[in-house]
Motif scaffolding. Structure first.
Motif, PDB file in Angstrom:
ATOM      1  N   PHE A  56       0.859  -1.092   0.068  1.00 46.48           N
ATOM      2  CA  PHE A  56      -0.052   0.014  -0.085  1.00 46.48           C
ATOM      3  C   PHE A  56       0.895   1.468   0.095  1.00 46.48           C
ATOM      4  O   PHE A  56       1.794   1.368   0.821  1.00 46.48           O
ATOM      5  CB  PHE A  56      -0.814   0.105   1.179  1.00 46.48           C
ATOM      6  CG  PHE A  56      -1.708   1.336   1.385  1.00 46.48           C
ATOM      7  CD1 PHE A  56      -2.768   1.650   0.401  1.00 46.48           C
ATOM      8  CD2 PHE A  56      -1.777   2.087   2.515  1.00 46.48           C
ATOM      9  CE1 PHE A  56      -3.389   2.731   0.624  1.00 46.48           C
ATOM     10  CE2 PHE A  56      -2.045   3.274   2.395  1.00 46.48           C
ATOM     11  CZ  PHE A  56      -3.105   3.681   1.750  1.00 46.48           C
ATOM     12  N   THR A  57       0.615   2.139  -1.141  1.00 46.77           N
ATOM     13  CA  THR A  57       1.606   3.318  -1.238  1.00 46.77           C
ATOM     14  C   THR A  57       0.679   4.583  -0.641  1.00 46.77           C
ATOM     15  O   THR A  57      -0.470   4.879  -1.011  1.00 46.77           O
ATOM     16  CB  THR A  57       1.636   3.775  -2.455  1.00 46.77           C
ATOM     17  OG1 THR A  57       2.712   2.529  -3.122  1.00 46.77           O
ATOM     18  CG2 THR A  57       2.596   4.908  -2.818  1.00 46.77           C
ATOM     19  N   MET A  58       1.218   4.916   0.665  1.00 47.39           N
ATOM     20  CA  MET A  58       0.634   6.087   1.229  1.00 47.39           C
ATOM     21  C   MET A  58       0.514   7.288   0.303  1.00 47.39           C
ATOM     22  O   MET A  58       1.378   7.663  -0.570  1.00 47.39           O
ATOM     23  CB  MET A  58       1.405   6.822   2.299  1.00 47.39           C
ATOM     24  CG  MET A  58       1.493   5.923   3.692  1.00 47.39           C
ATOM     25  SD  MET A  58       2.447   6.396   5.067  1.00 47.39           S
ATOM     26  CE  MET A  58       1.599   7.945   5.396  1.00 47.39           C
ATOM     27  N   PRO A  59      -0.800   7.886   0.222  1.00 52.02           N
ATOM     28  CA  PRO A  59      -0.872   9.207  -0.949  1.00 52.02           C
ATOM     29  C   PRO A  59      -0.044  10.199  -0.034  1.00 52.02           C
ATOM     30  O   PRO A  59       0.113  10.400   1.249  1.00 52.02           O
ATOM     31  CB  PRO A  59      -2.415   9.539  -0.430  1.00 52.02           C
ATOM     32  CG  PRO A  59      -2.798   8.516   0.532  1.00 52.02           C
ATOM     33  CD  PRO A  59      -1.982   7.553   0.924  1.00 52.02           C
ATOM     34  N   VAL A  60       0.186  11.136  -0.731  1.00 51.84           N
ATOM     35  CA  VAL A  60       0.990  12.351  -0.257  1.00 51.84           C
ATOM     36  C   VAL A  60      -0.220  13.255   0.191  1.00 51.84           C
ATOM     37  O   VAL A  60      -1.306  13.286  -0.340  1.00 51.84           O
ATOM     38  CB  VAL A  60       1.794  13.016  -1.587  1.00 51.84           C
ATOM     39  CG1 VAL A  60       2.933  12.075  -1.777  1.00 51.84           C
ATOM     40  CG2 VAL A  60       0.865  13.473  -2.469  1.00 51.84           C
ATOM     41  N   ALA A  61       0.259  14.155   0.801  1.00 55.26           N
ATOM     42  CA  ALA A  61      -0.895  15.044   1.684  1.00 55.26           C
ATOM     43  C   ALA A  61      -1.170  15.900   0.311  1.00 55.26           C
ATOM     44  O   ALA A  61      -0.338  16.465  -0.210  1.00 55.26           O
ATOM     45  CB  ALA A  61      -0.294  15.983   2.860  1.00 55.26           C
ATOM     46  N   ASP A  62      -2.381  16.600   0.499  1.00 55.76           N
ATOM     47  CA  ASP A  62      -2.882  17.527  -0.479  1.00 55.76           C
ATOM     48  C   ASP A  62      -2.017  18.881  -0.029  1.00 55.76           C
ATOM     49  O   ASP A  62      -1.409  18.953   0.962  1.00 55.76           O
ATOM     50  CB  ASP A  62      -4.404  17.917  -0.005  1.00 55.76           C
ATOM     51  CG  ASP A  62      -5.333  16.680  -0.515  1.00 55.76           C
ATOM     52  OD1 ASP A  62      -4.983  16.014  -1.266  1.00 55.76           O
ATOM     53  OD2 ASP A  62      -6.319  16.633  -0.079  1.00 55.76           O
ATOM     54  N   GLU A  63      -2.169  19.668  -1.286  1.00 59.30           N
ATOM     55  CA  GLU A  63      -1.213  20.689  -1.067  1.00 59.30           C
ATOM     56  C   GLU A  63      -1.811  21.799   0.030  1.00 59.30           C
ATOM     57  O   GLU A  63      -2.959  22.038   0.050  1.00 59.30           O
ATOM     58  CB  GLU A  63      -1.498  21.320  -2.634  1.00 59.30           C
ATOM     59  CG  GLU A  63      -0.380  22.787  -2.852  1.00 59.30           C
ATOM     60  CD  GLU A  63      -0.496  23.296  -4.113  1.00 59.30           C
ATOM     61  OE1 GLU A  63      -0.596  24.472  -4.316  1.00 59.30           O
ATOM     62  OE2 GLU A  63      -0.510  22.252  -5.067  1.00 59.30           O
ATOM     63  N   VAL A  64      -0.920  22.205   0.757  1.00 58.30           N
ATOM     64  CA  VAL A  64      -1.263  23.227   1.763  1.00 58.30           C
ATOM     65  C   VAL A  64      -1.933  24.546   1.298  1.00 58.30           C
ATOM     66  O   VAL A  64      -1.238  25.135   0.403  1.00 58.30           O
ATOM     67  CB  VAL A  64       0.114  23.464   2.777  1.00 58.30           C
ATOM     68  CG1 VAL A  64      -0.588  24.746   3.871  1.00 58.30           C
ATOM     69  CG2 VAL A  64       0.359  22.201   3.384  1.00 58.30           C
ATOM     70  N   GLN A  65      -2.985  24.859   1.730  1.00 62.83           N
ATOM     71  CA  GLN A  65      -3.854  26.221   1.279  1.00 62.83           C
ATOM     72  C   GLN A  65      -3.608  27.212   2.161  1.00 62.83           C
ATOM     73  O   GLN A  65      -3.139  27.066   3.383  1.00 62.83           O
ATOM     74  CB  GLN A  65      -5.357  25.889   1.084  1.00 62.83           C
ATOM     75  CG  GLN A  65      -5.577  24.624   0.497  1.00 62.83           C
ATOM     76  CD  GLN A  65      -5.284  24.712  -1.226  1.00 62.83           C
ATOM     77  OE1 GLN A  65      -5.463  25.773  -1.693  1.00 62.83           O
ATOM     78  NE2 GLN A  65      -4.160  23.560  -1.822  1.00 62.83           N
ATOM     79  N   LEU A 108       9.963  14.355  -4.718  1.00 56.17           N
ATOM     80  CA  LEU A 108       8.932  14.938  -3.966  1.00 56.17           C
ATOM     81  C   LEU A 108       7.844  15.157  -5.044  1.00 56.17           C
ATOM     82  O   LEU A 108       7.957  15.166  -6.196  1.00 56.17           O
ATOM     83  CB  LEU A 108       9.383  16.383  -3.437  1.00 56.17           C
ATOM     84  CG  LEU A 108      10.232  16.411  -2.419  1.00 56.17           C
ATOM     85  CD1 LEU A 108      10.603  17.755  -1.992  1.00 56.17           C
ATOM     86  CD2 LEU A 108       9.855  15.679  -1.227  1.00 56.17           C
ATOM     87  N   ALA A 109       6.749  14.773  -4.515  1.00 53.36           N
ATOM     88  CA  ALA A 109       5.451  15.038  -5.172  1.00 53.36           C
ATOM     89  C   ALA A 109       5.202  16.608  -5.628  1.00 53.36           C
ATOM     90  O   ALA A 109       5.622  17.438  -4.603  1.00 53.36           O
ATOM     91  CB  ALA A 109       4.159  14.390  -4.646  1.00 53.36           C
ATOM     92  N   LYS A 110       4.409  16.858  -6.437  1.00 56.99           N
ATOM     93  CA  LYS A 110       4.355  18.555  -6.765  1.00 56.99           C
ATOM     94  C   LYS A 110       3.428  18.923  -5.592  1.00 56.99           C
ATOM     95  O   LYS A 110       3.930  20.279  -5.215  1.00 56.99           O
ATOM     96  CB  LYS A 110       3.308  18.592  -8.014  1.00 56.99           C
ATOM     97  CG  LYS A 110       2.909  19.880  -8.229  1.00 56.99           C
ATOM     98  CD  LYS A 110       1.808  20.112  -9.501  1.00 56.99           C
ATOM     99  CE  LYS A 110       1.272  21.406  -9.782  1.00 56.99           C
ATOM    100  NZ  LYS A 110       0.420  21.852  -8.633  1.00 56.99           N
ATOM    101  N   GLU A 111       2.659  18.434  -4.966  1.00 57.78           N
ATOM    102  CA  GLU A 111       1.921  18.647  -3.926  1.00 57.78           C
ATOM    103  C   GLU A 111       2.800  19.055  -2.788  1.00 57.78           C
ATOM    104  O   GLU A 111       2.686  19.941  -1.874  1.00 57.78           O
ATOM    105  CB  GLU A 111       0.642  17.706  -3.268  1.00 57.78           C
ATOM    106  CG  GLU A 111      -0.259  17.610  -4.246  1.00 57.78           C
ATOM    107  CD  GLU A 111      -0.136  16.369  -5.237  1.00 57.78           C
ATOM    108  OE1 GLU A 111      -1.086  15.920  -5.566  1.00 57.78           O
ATOM    109  OE2 GLU A 111       1.195  15.972  -5.494  1.00 57.78           O
ATOM    110  N   GLU A 112       3.720  18.208  -2.386  1.00 57.07           N
ATOM    111  CA  GLU A 112       5.044  18.633  -1.545  1.00 57.07           C
ATOM    112  C   GLU A 112       5.629  19.833  -1.650  1.00 57.07           C
ATOM    113  O   GLU A 112       5.827  20.539  -0.750  1.00 57.07           O
ATOM    114  CB  GLU A 112       5.727  17.005  -1.225  1.00 57.07           C
ATOM    115  CG  GLU A 112       4.743  16.053  -0.743  1.00 57.07           C
ATOM    116  CD  GLU A 112       5.563  14.881  -0.856  1.00 57.07           C
ATOM    117  OE1 GLU A 112       5.254  13.732   0.041  1.00 57.07           O
ATOM    118  OE2 GLU A 112       6.337  14.483  -1.885  1.00 57.07           O
TER     119      GLU A 112
END
Length: 814
Positions: free
Chosen positions: A125-134, A166-170
């Motif tokens: 199971f691959t943890m999703p990255v957190a949503d972009e901080v708003q 890193l993901a774009k959201e990160e």
């Protein structure tokens, strides 16, 4: 029939658990690495903003055999709250809680609809990255901590995007935090390195490699952040600026679409050996790590005692905070017939806590044989003529010359058979030799070649264990009984047996059918982050196992098997082993005394839970940061791997009759298609890099068990490989313990059960297919009963001298 178990019948926390938590905390403190700090750390307690996937869902360790089912683990959120911080971003964190729950449900739905239980080890199971901080997630305080989390596990390699990178959201989140907060701290919660180049323009004030720190990691980090504890961890791997800097990284595992064969083209140039030799800039060097204080390292004396080198290094705390320092010793060998890496690690040590102004002198020792190189043409290890430059420092970068050992003639250290031949044609890397400057006034020591007596190895092949009682029992066994003994107890005959010595959740046991011959059953538990057992389980009135919700041997199994409801007549068992930091984190401590203590404590848990074989430690080299199982392995360096493993082995051996099983022998450096891939690696790289750590663990750590890997090595499956498991392991290294296959590695289309037994393997996990194959081999003559006897002799010797056999008698269990 008796049933003996070390499990509890209630959930009360034991004194053992409480004590072990303190050691787990200490291990986590010493395994966390401070990578950057522009002065913002340590923090004062107060309001903070906390973000990221790993904040409240901190990854304590990887999945698969590395899972541990402890009572509970402290997350980073838990640790900060307990330390007195006020976290102002609960709404944002709750949003990730929901996202994670939705992702888990989607994953479970996909698994149930598109997979079978056979796939269980590859279903990571691959943890999703957190949503972009708003903007609305920003808090009114001056400090933000962002926790990047990565999960990986057995059966699947990490992916480049949103795995290594890193993901774009990160990236966008860190960019926004940088604009809003005065202090930004990036915490990387991953079992292997992560590329943070995308935030170089928005550089965090502090970067911490949390790694995966077991059940006390969250509390350890909080104590480090406040300065209650000081950082002393050092990287066991090099961190690159970009993935493209890794030699042949574009050919690793799935990256080039070829999962059938893995070419080890970098040869001996793995990790820092490559970057140092080829002058490739890196973000963080091997052995690097910051502290809240500063140290001065100076070599006081280098002396030769025969072929042993003693390096006395003085460490002085020149800062204002108490702390520990790691000293590393490297040697640069002269190029001649063979090209050489710029330097190789040969020894290391860690000081105690030094107060400001306090000093400690460490004596670090190594054998000059550690400096030998393998000549493939002559099949020998040689110390070539020339200068061997001894260097000391706190990382592989900026080492200082301490002495020169001059060898005036080439010395042949050992001669070997032409083993593990690589028939594949491919070019290995060859290094442009860097000029080795020797400062004026450096002490030059002359190596006396007469101290070396060339070892010439002979290969008598497989022999039986030397034990009179073993011989006596084998003489009374029928062929069918021998076949039962040469493999694990099968689940396919009568389900998971709960008779005799019963440990809920063990991955296998030896046969229970020989009690009338005086042979007790023994249990095997997975590892290496602790004993992987069932935290909660039940037996019905007939003694049949009931799996309870959330308590399956491997989490993914619950997606295929239905949990059982509890009845009043059921007996419920509870087991709470310690979840230690992941192997990479333990290696980052560079503290062999600490690792030995963890081995001692785990050995006591083995006694408590009646576990005889602990399937640990993992010792494969970190060839590439994308390997899904790197968290289970120690380092890119074989000497660090071998020395840390040896310390763990020494600790486990403190209880006589408990056995540790080093794995996965050998070249299991990628997980995708691991059961069928062929590792094409030439003999010098094998000898100097991929086998060296195992050799140290066998010779110096006195390993008592070993597990081979799934993959082929130069065209031959590891369990079939007589060169590997007999000629090298037993004939050259003198190994006298139990060798076992990895689970199902000899199923149809993989390794051969007959060849594996001929090469001294106990077959795991056992079952009707495996027994039929052995019977067939005996009938056709491809396996002799004498060969079968030789193999089972080592397991039988281990069982008879095991800790459980010293406490329980076979005749009392019947």
């Amino acid at each position: 029939m008796k049933r003996i178990t070390g499990a509890q019948y209630n959930t009360e926390e034991t004194l053992r658990e409480k004590n072990n938590r303190r050691l787990a905390y200490r291990a986590a403190v010493e395994g966390i690495v401070l990578l950057e700090n522009n002065g913002v750390l340590p923090l004062k307690k107060g309001d903070i903003a906390l973000y990221g996937a790993g904040a409240r869902h901190t990854v304590k360790g990887g999945t698969g055999s590395g899972e541990v089912n402890e009572r509970y683990s402290a997350t980073i959120y838990d640790g900060l709250k307990e330390k007195g911080f006020s976290i102002l971003t609960d709404n944002c964190l709750r949003r990730y809680d929901m996202k994670l729950e939705e992702a888990r449900k989607a994953y479970e739905k996909d698994v149930r609809e598109n997979h079978t239980i056979i796939d269980v080890w590859g279903l990571v199971f691959t943890m999703p990255v957190a949503d972009e901080v708003q903007e609305e997630d920003l808090a009114d305080c001056d400090t933000a901590i962002y926790v990047v989390a990565r999960q990986a596990g057995e059966g699947r390699d990490r992916r480049l995007e949103a795995g290594f990178n890193l993901a774009k959201e990160e990236t966008e989140s860190i960019k926004l935090l940088r604009k809003h907060y005065r202090k930004v701290i990036l915490v990387i919660n991953s079992g292997s390195s992560v590329n943070i180049s995308d935030v170089d323009d928005y550089r965090p004030d502090a970067v911490i490699f949390f790694c995966q720190e077991g059940l006390e990691g969250g509390r350890a980090l909080a104590a480090l952040l406040t300065g209650e504890e000081n950082f002393s961890g050092k990287l066991s791997d090099t961190w690159v600026y970009r993935y493209e800097d890794i030699p042949f990284g574009n050919e690793f595992s799935y990256m080039n679409g070829n999962l059938a064969r893995e070419y080890y083209k970098e040869g001996i140039y793995v990790g820092y050996r490559y970057y140092d030799s080829f002058n490739v800039p890196v973000r963080y060097h091997f052995g690097y790590g910051l502290s809240y204080t500063d140290f001065e390292i100076s070599a006081e004396a280098v002396t030769l005692q025969g072929k042993n080198v003693l390096v006395d290094v003085r460490v002085r705390n020149t800062g204002k905070v108490t702390g520990k320092e790691v000293v590393q010793v490297y040697v640069s060998a002269p190029a001649g017939k063979l090209d050489k890496e710029y330097q190789r690690l040969v020894a290391f040590g860690k000081t105690g806590n030094l107060k400001p102004g306090e000093t400690e002198t460490l004596r670090l020792c190594f054998d000059m044989e550690y400096c030998a190189s393998y000549d493939r043409q002559e099949n020998c290890f040689i110390l070539e003529k020339g200068n061997y430059i001894v260097r000391t420092g706190s990382s592989s970068a900026g080492t200082a010359v301490a002495a020169v050992i001059r060898n005036e003639e080439t010395i042949v250290v050992s001669r070997h058979g032409d083993l593990l031949k690589c028939e594949e044609t491919f070019e290995e890397l060859h290094s442009p030799q860097r000029k080795q400057e020797i400062p004026e006034g450096v002490k030059i020591l002359k190596l006396d070649g007469s101290c070396f007596e060339t070892k010439v190895y002979e290969y008598p092949g497989m022999k039986a264990a030397d034990d009179d009682r073993v011989k006596e029992i084998i003489g009374k066994l029928t062929t069918e009984e021998k076949i039962k003994l040469v493999m694990g107890e099968s689940r396919d005959d009568r389900g998971l047996s709960t008779r005799y010595i019963y440990t809920p959740g063990t991955v296998a046991r030896t046969t229970e059918d020989l009690l009338d011959k005086g042979v007790i059953n023994t249990n095997l538990a997975d590892g290496p982050a602790g004993l992987r057992l069932l935290k909660e389980s039940a037996l019905d009135k007939n003694g049949e196992v009931k799996y309870l919700k959330g308590n399956f041997p491997v989490a993914a199994m619950e997606l295929f098997l239905e949990a059982s409801p509890l009845e009043e007549t059921d007996t419920v068992y509870y087991q709470y082993p310690t979840a230690w930091p992941a192997a990479t984190a333990l290696a980052q401590s560079f503290n062999t005394d600490l690792i030995e203590e963890i081995g001692r404590i785990t050995s006591r848990e083995m006694v408590e839970f009646n576990v005889t074989f602990w399937l640990a430690p993992g010792m494969n080299i970190h060839k590439n940061p994308l390997c899904g199982r790197n968290f289970e392995y120690y380092s890119e360096d074989p000497v660090l791997s071998g020395k840390i493993a040896s310390a763990l082995l020494k600790g486990v051996r403190s209880v006589e009759g408990n056995y540790i099983t080093i794995k996965h022998f050998a070249c299991n450096n990628a997980e995708d298609n691991r059961s069928f891939t062929d590792s094409a690696v030439k003999q010098r790289a094998l000898r100097e890099i991929y086998l060296r750590g195992f050799e140290i663990a066998v010779k110096e750590g006195k390993a008592t068990g070993l597990m081979t890997s799934y993959n082929k090595i130069n065209g031959i499956y590891a369990p079939d490989n007589y060169d590997l498991a007999v000629r090298i392991l037993r004939n050259e290294w003198g190994f006298d313990g139990v060798v076992m296959t990895d689970w199902t590695s000899t199923l149809e289309g993989q390794g051969s059960n007959v060849k594996a037994v001929k090469a001294g393997h106990i077959i795991m996990p056992g079952g009707s297919y495996y027994r039929d194959e052995i019977r067939k081999g005996l009938k056709e003559g491809s396996l002799s009963e004498e060969e079968l006897d030789m193999t089972i002799s080592y397991l039988l010797k281990a069982i008879l001298h095991s800790n459980v056999a010293s406490r329980y008698k076979a005749e009392d269990l019947i």
